[in-house]
Design a protein around this motif. Structure first.
Motif, PDB file in Angstrom:
ATOM      1  N   MET A 113     -11.227  29.673 -30.139  1.00 47.72           N
ATOM      2  CA  MET A 113     -10.825  29.093 -31.429  1.00 47.72           C
ATOM      3  C   MET A 113     -12.044  28.776 -32.284  1.00 47.72           C
ATOM      4  O   MET A 113     -12.056  29.014 -33.490  1.00 47.72           O
ATOM      5  CB  MET A 113      -9.992  27.828 -31.220  1.00 47.72           C
ATOM      6  CG  MET A 113      -8.565  28.090 -30.793  1.00 47.72           C
ATOM      7  SD  MET A 113      -7.631  29.052 -31.996  1.00 47.72           S
ATOM      8  CE  MET A 113      -7.655  27.960 -33.404  1.00 47.72           C
ATOM      9  N   TYR A 114     -13.070  28.242 -31.667  1.00 43.12           N
ATOM     10  CA  TYR A 114     -14.299  27.952 -32.399  1.00 43.12           C
ATOM     11  C   TYR A 114     -14.911  29.238 -32.941  1.00 43.12           C
ATOM     12  O   TYR A 114     -15.303  29.303 -34.119  1.00 43.12           O
ATOM     13  CB  TYR A 114     -15.319  27.235 -31.514  1.00 43.12           C
ATOM     14  CG  TYR A 114     -15.115  25.753 -31.418  1.00 43.12           C
ATOM     15  CD1 TYR A 114     -15.770  24.891 -32.281  1.00 43.12           C
ATOM     16  CD2 TYR A 114     -14.280  25.206 -30.452  1.00 43.12           C
ATOM     17  CE1 TYR A 114     -15.606  23.516 -32.189  1.00 43.12           C
ATOM     18  CE2 TYR A 114     -14.104  23.830 -30.351  1.00 43.12           C
ATOM     19  CZ  TYR A 114     -14.764  23.002 -31.217  1.00 43.12           C
ATOM     20  OH  TYR A 114     -14.590  21.637 -31.125  1.00 43.12           O
ATOM     21  N   GLU A 150     -13.506  32.160 -33.544  1.00 45.57           N
ATOM     22  CA  GLU A 150     -12.645  32.724 -34.585  1.00 45.57           C
ATOM     23  C   GLU A 150     -12.781  31.928 -35.891  1.00 45.57           C
ATOM     24  O   GLU A 150     -12.861  32.510 -36.978  1.00 45.57           O
ATOM     25  CB  GLU A 150     -11.191  32.734 -34.118  1.00 45.57           C
ATOM     26  CG  GLU A 150     -10.250  33.369 -35.103  1.00 45.57           C
ATOM     27  CD  GLU A 150      -8.806  33.407 -34.609  1.00 45.57           C
ATOM     28  OE1 GLU A 150      -8.022  34.148 -35.209  1.00 45.57           O
ATOM     29  OE2 GLU A 150      -8.462  32.689 -33.642  1.00 45.57           O
ATOM     30  N   THR A 151     -12.832  30.626 -35.780  1.00 49.44           N
ATOM     31  CA  THR A 151     -12.968  29.782 -36.961  1.00 49.44           C
ATOM     32  C   THR A 151     -14.297  30.030 -37.672  1.00 49.44           C
ATOM     33  O   THR A 151     -14.343  30.124 -38.902  1.00 49.44           O
ATOM     34  CB  THR A 151     -12.818  28.297 -36.583  1.00 49.44           C
ATOM     35  OG1 THR A 151     -11.517  28.107 -36.003  1.00 49.44           O
ATOM     36  CG2 THR A 151     -12.981  27.392 -37.788  1.00 49.44           C
ATOM     37  N   VAL A 195     -13.974  33.311 -39.579  1.00 49.34           N
ATOM     38  CA  VAL A 195     -13.159  33.148 -40.787  1.00 49.34           C
ATOM     39  C   VAL A 195     -13.955  32.411 -41.865  1.00 49.34           C
ATOM     40  O   VAL A 195     -13.970  32.820 -43.029  1.00 49.34           O
ATOM     41  CB  VAL A 195     -11.839  32.410 -40.466  1.00 49.34           C
ATOM     42  CG1 VAL A 195     -11.119  31.982 -41.731  1.00 49.34           C
ATOM     43  CG2 VAL A 195     -10.935  33.298 -39.611  1.00 49.34           C
ATOM     44  N   LEU A 196     -14.632  31.344 -41.475  1.00 51.40           N
ATOM     45  CA  LEU A 196     -15.424  30.588 -42.439  1.00 51.40           C
ATOM     46  C   LEU A 196     -16.556  31.430 -43.026  1.00 51.40           C
ATOM     47  O   LEU A 196     -16.848  31.337 -44.219  1.00 51.40           O
ATOM     48  CB  LEU A 196     -15.997  29.320 -41.788  1.00 51.40           C
ATOM     49  CG  LEU A 196     -14.990  28.206 -41.522  1.00 51.40           C
ATOM     50  CD1 LEU A 196     -15.600  27.130 -40.630  1.00 51.40           C
ATOM     51  CD2 LEU A 196     -14.499  27.605 -42.831  1.00 51.40           C
ATOM     52  N   ILE A 256     -16.540  23.547 -39.719  1.00 53.03           N
ATOM     53  CA  ILE A 256     -15.639  23.837 -38.594  1.00 53.03           C
ATOM     54  C   ILE A 256     -14.712  22.640 -38.363  1.00 53.03           C
ATOM     55  O   ILE A 256     -13.503  22.810 -38.183  1.00 53.03           O
ATOM     56  CB  ILE A 256     -16.440  24.157 -37.319  1.00 53.03           C
ATOM     57  CG1 ILE A 256     -17.313  25.392 -37.534  1.00 53.03           C
ATOM     58  CG2 ILE A 256     -15.503  24.350 -36.120  1.00 53.03           C
ATOM     59  CD1 ILE A 256     -18.365  25.595 -36.464  1.00 53.03           C
ATOM     60  N   LYS A 280     -12.069  22.559 -41.070  1.00 52.10           N
ATOM     61  CA  LYS A 280     -11.096  23.659 -40.945  1.00 52.10           C
ATOM     62  C   LYS A 280     -10.111  23.398 -39.804  1.00 52.10           C
ATOM     63  O   LYS A 280      -8.912  23.636 -39.938  1.00 52.10           O
ATOM     64  CB  LYS A 280     -11.843  24.973 -40.726  1.00 52.10           C
ATOM     65  CG  LYS A 280     -10.988  26.196 -40.644  1.00 52.10           C
ATOM     66  CD  LYS A 280     -10.645  26.697 -42.013  1.00 52.10           C
ATOM     67  CE  LYS A 280     -10.018  28.090 -41.946  1.00 52.10           C
ATOM     68  NZ  LYS A 280      -9.647  28.546 -43.279  1.00 52.10           N
ATOM     69  N   LEU A 281     -10.625  22.927 -38.675  1.00 47.73           N
ATOM     70  CA  LEU A 281      -9.770  22.724 -37.500  1.00 47.73           C
ATOM     71  C   LEU A 281      -9.133  21.337 -37.441  1.00 47.73           C
ATOM     72  O   LEU A 281      -8.226  21.107 -36.647  1.00 47.73           O
ATOM     73  CB  LEU A 281     -10.578  22.970 -36.218  1.00 47.73           C
ATOM     74  CG  LEU A 281     -11.038  24.401 -35.975  1.00 47.73           C
ATOM     75  CD1 LEU A 281     -11.949  24.466 -34.756  1.00 47.73           C
ATOM     76  CD2 LEU A 281      -9.841  25.320 -35.789  1.00 47.73           C
ATOM     77  N   TYR A 295     -10.332  37.820 -33.444  1.00 50.14           N
ATOM     78  CA  TYR A 295      -9.717  37.897 -34.772  1.00 50.14           C
ATOM     79  C   TYR A 295      -8.865  39.155 -34.918  1.00 50.14           C
ATOM     80  O   TYR A 295      -7.794  39.116 -35.530  1.00 50.14           O
ATOM     81  CB  TYR A 295     -10.809  37.843 -35.844  1.00 50.14           C
ATOM     82  CG  TYR A 295     -10.280  37.562 -37.219  1.00 50.14           C
ATOM     83  CD1 TYR A 295      -9.530  36.425 -37.483  1.00 50.14           C
ATOM     84  CD2 TYR A 295     -10.540  38.431 -38.261  1.00 50.14           C
ATOM     85  CE1 TYR A 295      -9.046  36.157 -38.754  1.00 50.14           C
ATOM     86  CE2 TYR A 295     -10.067  38.172 -39.539  1.00 50.14           C
ATOM     87  CZ  TYR A 295      -9.320  37.036 -39.781  1.00 50.14           C
ATOM     88  OH  TYR A 295      -8.845  36.784 -41.036  1.00 50.14           O
ATOM     89  N   CYS A 321      -1.684  33.042 -32.838  1.00 48.94           N
ATOM     90  CA  CYS A 321      -2.811  32.173 -32.520  1.00 48.94           C
ATOM     91  C   CYS A 321      -2.764  31.696 -31.066  1.00 48.94           C
ATOM     92  O   CYS A 321      -3.796  31.549 -30.425  1.00 48.94           O
ATOM     93  CB  CYS A 321      -2.828  30.981 -33.471  1.00 48.94           C
ATOM     94  SG  CYS A 321      -4.369  30.076 -33.443  1.00 48.94           S
TER      95      CYS A 321
END
Length: 122
Positions: free
Chosen positions: A9-10, A12-13, A16-17, A29, A32-33, A75, A100
């Protein structure tokens, strides 16, 4: 960071960022999360220890080659699974939420079959 899913998750985030802004920091981060800054700080440190990211002196985060590859793989899974669920009739929000969760546990062989199926339907 306690598990494989959290690590992914980190990553992928961060990916995306990086697509949304020129530079990414831990605070981005966390925002966003919706995680505490202290949790993200620990997660970022663990990703760095595992060789997935580098953190510059100014706090900006960049991927290593291995980290970029892993983030892109995660992703891609997210996007392909979302497309499949939408094609099956799910609304986008529900498709995204389920993709997800599934992207972290799906077997590589099964994912490859789904990807071929989705690619052939285009």
């Amino acid at each position: 960071m306690k598990d494989h899913e959290s690590e992914e998750m980190y990553l992928e985030t961060i990916l995306v960022l990086k697509g949304e802004r020129p530079a990414v920091r831990s605070i981005d981060i966390a925002d966003k999360l919706g995680y505490a800054k202290s949790s993200v700080s620990r997660g970022v440190s663990l990703l760095q220890d595992r060789g997935y990211i580098k953190v510059a002196d100014d706090g900006f985060i960049d991927f290593t080659e291995a980290g970029a590859k892993k983030a892109e793989t995660i992703y891609e899974r997210h996007n392909v699974l979302t497309k499949l669920f939408v094609a099956l009739g799910a609304d986008t929000e529900l498709a995204e939420a389920n993709a997800c969760r599934i992207e972290h546990v799906i077997d590589d062989g099964i994912f490859d079959l789904i990807k071929k199926y989705v690619d052939n339907k285009r």
